[in-house]
Each structure stands twice: as C-alpha cells, then as structure tokens.
Scaffold this active site. Structure first.
Site, PDB file in Angstrom:
ATOM      1  N   PHE A 239     -55.334  76.868  10.535  1.00 34.90           N
ATOM      2  CA  PHE A 239     -55.883  78.170  10.165  1.00 34.90           C
ATOM      3  C   PHE A 239     -57.237  78.335  10.847  1.00 34.90           C
ATOM      4  O   PHE A 239     -58.119  77.501  10.700  1.00 34.90           O
ATOM      5  CB  PHE A 239     -56.045  78.318   8.652  1.00 34.90           C
ATOM      6  CG  PHE A 239     -56.511  79.701   8.272  1.00 34.90           C
ATOM      7  CD1 PHE A 239     -55.617  80.771   8.231  1.00 34.90           C
ATOM      8  CD2 PHE A 239     -57.856  79.958   8.023  1.00 34.90           C
ATOM      9  CE1 PHE A 239     -56.056  82.059   7.930  1.00 34.90           C
ATOM     10  CE2 PHE A 239     -58.298  81.246   7.719  1.00 34.90           C
ATOM     11  CZ  PHE A 239     -57.389  82.293   7.666  1.00 34.90           C
TER      12      PHE A 239
ATOM     13  N   ASP B 102     -62.707  72.990  14.551  1.00 28.16           N
ATOM     14  CA  ASP B 102     -62.986  74.052  13.587  1.00 28.16           C
ATOM     15  C   ASP B 102     -63.410  73.387  12.276  1.00 28.16           C
ATOM     16  O   ASP B 102     -62.591  72.869  11.534  1.00 28.16           O
ATOM     17  CB  ASP B 102     -61.726  74.909  13.408  1.00 28.16           C
ATOM     18  CG  ASP B 102     -61.918  76.016  12.369  1.00 28.16           C
ATOM     19  OD1 ASP B 102     -62.885  75.945  11.587  1.00 28.16           O
ATOM     20  OD2 ASP B 102     -61.076  76.944  12.336  1.00 28.16           O
TER      21      ASP B 102
ATOM     22  N   LYS C  24     -68.132  78.683   6.129  1.00 29.82           N
ATOM     23  CA  LYS C  24     -68.006  78.761   4.656  1.00 29.82           C
ATOM     24  C   LYS C  24     -69.215  78.236   3.859  1.00 29.82           C
ATOM     25  O   LYS C  24     -69.932  79.008   3.256  1.00 29.82           O
ATOM     26  CB  LYS C  24     -66.729  78.049   4.217  1.00 29.82           C
ATOM     27  CG  LYS C  24     -65.467  78.846   4.542  1.00 29.82           C
ATOM     28  CD  LYS C  24     -64.250  78.270   3.867  1.00 29.82           C
ATOM     29  CE  LYS C  24     -63.055  79.205   3.927  1.00 29.82           C
ATOM     30  NZ  LYS C  24     -62.266  79.122   5.160  1.00 29.82           N
TER      31      LYS C  24
END
Ligand SMILES: *Cc1c(COP(=O)(O)O)cnc(C)c1O
Length: 427
Positions: free
Chosen positions: A157, A248, A277
């Site tokens: 993702f 990532d 995040k």
C-alpha cells in the site's frame, strides 16, 4: 464542586459543558460528505493519552491512534505547548523564504537516519509521489534509462493518488481508475527469486528497472514484516545494478517499530525513504528523504504549498524531541513484546480462530484462521462494543497500533477485551 476535585478530575467540567452529550446523529454528515469510507456509528469528541470519548460520553481505549498516527496519544502536553506557541507566532509562510523549523526538523531527521537530504510535504501519498519523481529523474539523468520501471510488491500500500494507487500492488485500489500510470511492475513480497527474474525480464530495449519500492513491513496488506535475508539480498541487487532502493516508511517510520525507522530492523539502508503518519503525532506532514548521490532535484523540479510549514515542522520536532527525552522507543519495544506474548496466549487458547500473531514494536497483527467465516471487522466490532478501538489490515488481520506512550496496564486492558471478544465470537 470544589476547585480541588475539578483539578483532580479534569474530565468533569469538559463533559458537563459538552455541546454534544447524545449519540451522534449522522443525517447531515451523510447528506453532505462523500461516501468514501465505511464508518462506525460513533463520533469521537475528545481524547487524553490513549483514551478517547464519544459524543454520548462513552470512553474507549484507542489502539487505532488515527491509524498509527497519534504517536504521543491525545492532548499530549508537549504537543499542545508547541502548536499553541507556534500558531500564536507564525503558522504558515511560503517556501520562497527560509523556514527555521523546517531546517531544524530536517537536521534532526538527517542526524537520526541514513538520509542526507529531506523534502517536506503533507501526506504519505505525496511523499511517495516525490520519491517516484526523484527516482524517475535519477533514472533519466544518471542511469540513462528512457523507460524506467519501478518494481513494487503485491499486497503493498503506497497511497491513493494516481501514481501511488498504481504503485500499490492491490487491484481493489485500482479498479475503475484506469488508465493507470505507466512504469510499474509487481512482484510477490519477501520473494528474492521474483526480484531477480523481474530485473532480468524487464531489461528490454529502452526499458529497465530503475527502482524497487517496498514497505519494510507491509501495513495495510496485513502487518507482514519484511524478512532479513530478503532485504539483504534486495540491497545487494541494487548495489550491483545501480537500481535505487526506495522504502515506504509512512506507517512504520518514526518510532512505531521500536526503532526510529523500519529499515533498522532489516540491517540495511535505503537510498530513498518516505515518512508521514506518525511524524508529527497527528498534525498533517509528509517527508521524503534521500542520500546525497541521488539528490538530483533542482529548483523548480518539485514543490508543495503547505509542505514544511512552521506549524507542522514545529509539531514534528516536538514529537521527535519527546520520543528522545522520554525514552519512548524503549517503551515501544517492551509494550510490543508484552502485547505479542499476551495475544499469542489467546491464539494458543483459540487455535481454531486465530492462526498467527506478528509484528514489530507497536505495529502488530492478529491473523484469523482462513478456513472460518470470522473476519477482522467482526473482531473489531466486538472489541468496540467492549470499549476498545482496533482497525483491520485486510479482511483477516486485526491491527494493533496504539499510541507509542501506551502503558503496561493499558496493554493488559486491551488484551483482556480482545480475549472477551474472541470468547464471545467463538461461542
Ligand atoms: C497510510 C500509508 C500511505 C498513504 O498515506 P496518506 O497520508 O494517507 O497519503 C502510504 N504508504 C503506507 C505504507 C501507508 O501506510
């Protein structure tokens, strides 16, 4: 009520003055907001530490933390102090001018990672877009590849923009959005032979693999940690061929795994990596880091209006300094061990329901048996009924991503709720 009792019970005046003290009526919300999310029928109104309260005054232990985002929990005094001071002083200016807070945050990241340079933006997808653009420019200008390909993993993702849904190796995120962005190919995760084959097969005419983009631990794809040997060998392939390794770190970066960066669990260093995040503890921010040799952006190549503004950077710096000052990474390691040990005991008692517990630090997944009807969302709902917020990672994995300040008592409380929820569902 005396002043003393008010001070001892800071939640009391806030509760009694709350504008909303009834269950949230979603009629107006649903009539005006696009239906891009399936939502639980509650609205959260207030939070403190690892606990949040909904509009009817019910409290929940928050093991979602805005999806691995509120690293210092809710209403942390250091974050409150920093953002209050910063918004009173200067909250946003253009990158046409030097922004000292941005410079300080970049310096902290460079000093606490393998990176040499940082670019700031506002989200994970945007950070990954920056990484993709940087890798493509490096491919064209240094590697001299006309048609660069970026390899990404199945079940990965990387975000919701067009380039990042293309990078995301899950067809469900791409459906109906074609034509996708060219220049991506997919390989199974943790499978080194697939990398070797793809690098050879895609070397054809003007086309060549320019970068491999991976999560150190796949988050949304089911909390799957990267394997040490796989990453060592991917790094070796990159070293031998000049292919860039992009990691990532949007979900695992900034302390979530018990180390500042996910790659520290794998004994390798990426050439480019991204974070978002948890970086500013819940204030929107994204960052893309690179080493000197691939730092090929020049003025005009890339930009972001909000990226790296004083407000977001001051918040992130405050999170970083709090993690250091309060030795929070140590807590992440210990609470993570505790959580996995206790969840594995549940798995042991319900082998017909739970097949595996896995993770690093405070990103952990509990996988449900593939042969039964029970889904992650069933467990999430049952836990919510008992006052614990959890989030699925795919159809069969329940994800545990509490604030990094979570206490031993709170982990114990969460585990007991999970045990009750599993017991109810097994009956
Ligand atoms: C959440 C996530 C993203 C996307 O971040 P946004 O801030 O929602 O754009 C990208 N990559 C990973 C690994 C993520 O977990």
């Amino acid at each position: 009520m005396t002043l003393e009792t008010l001070v001892e019970n800071p939640s009391i005046p806030e509760e009694s003055t709350s504008a909303l003290s009834t269950p949230y009526d979603p009629t107006d919300f649903d009539a005006n907001v696009m239906t891009t999310y399936g939502r639980f029928p509650i609205a959260l109104e207030r939070g403190e530490g690892c606990r949040v309260w909904d509009t009817s005054g019910r409290d929940y232990l928050d093991f979602v933390a805005g999806i691995a985002t509120c690293t210092l929990g809710h209403a942390h005094p250091a974050l409150i102090e920093t953002v209050t001071q910063q918004i009173k002083t200067l909250h946003h200016v253009s990158n046409l001018y030097y922004i000292p807070q941005q410079g300080e945050l970049a310096k902290w990241i460079v000093q606490h990672s393998c990176a040499d340079r940082v670019f700031f933006c506002n989200s994970g997808a945007e950070a990954n877009e920056g990484a993709i653009k940087l890798a493509r420019k490096y491919a064209h200008t240094v590697l001299e590849i006309d048609k660069p390909v970026i390899l990404t993993a199945k079940a990965s993702f990387h975000g919701r923009t067009l380039a990042t849904i293309t990078a995301t190796g899950q067809p469900k995120y791409q459906k109906h959005f074609n034509p996708l962005v060219p220049g991506f190919a997919y390989i199974p995760y943790n499978d080194i032979q697939a990398v070797e084959e793809a690098v050879t097969e895609l070397d054809e005419g003007d086309q060549r693999v320019a970068a491999i983009m991976l999560e150190p631990l796949q988050g949304e794809g089911g909390v799957r940690p990267g394997e040490l040997d796989y990453f060592l060998r991917v790094r070796k392939i990159c070293d031998e061929t000049g292919i860039l390794l992009i990691l990532d770190e949007v979900q695992v970066g900034m302390g979530r795994t018990g180390k500042y960066w996910g790659y520290e669990n794998l004994g390798i260093e990426p050439d480019i990596f991204t974070s978002a995040k948890g970086l500013a503890g819940g204030i929107p921010i994204g960052a893309m880091m690179c080493k000197t040799f691939c730092n090929v952006f020049e003025p005009g190549d890339h930009a972001s209006t909000f990226g790296g503004n004083p407000f977001a950077c001051a918040a992130a710096l405050s999170v970083a300094q709090t993690l250091e000052r309060e030795h929070i990474l140590h807590n992440v390691q210990e609470r993570g061990e505790q959580l996995r040990t206790r969840l594995r005991a549940i798995a042991h008692r319900y082998p017909n329901l739970v097949s595996e517990v896995r993770g690093w630090g405070l990103i952990n997944g509990m996988e449900l048996n593939a042969d039964i009807d029970l889904t992650a969302i069933d467990v999430v709902k049952a836990a919510m009924d008992q006052g614990l917020l959890l989030v699925p990672a795919g159809p069969k994995v329940v994800r545990f991503v509490p604030p990094l300040i979570v206490s031993a008592e709170e982990v114990e409380e969460a585990v007991q709720v999970v045990e009750r929820a599993i017991a109810t569902l097994s009956a």
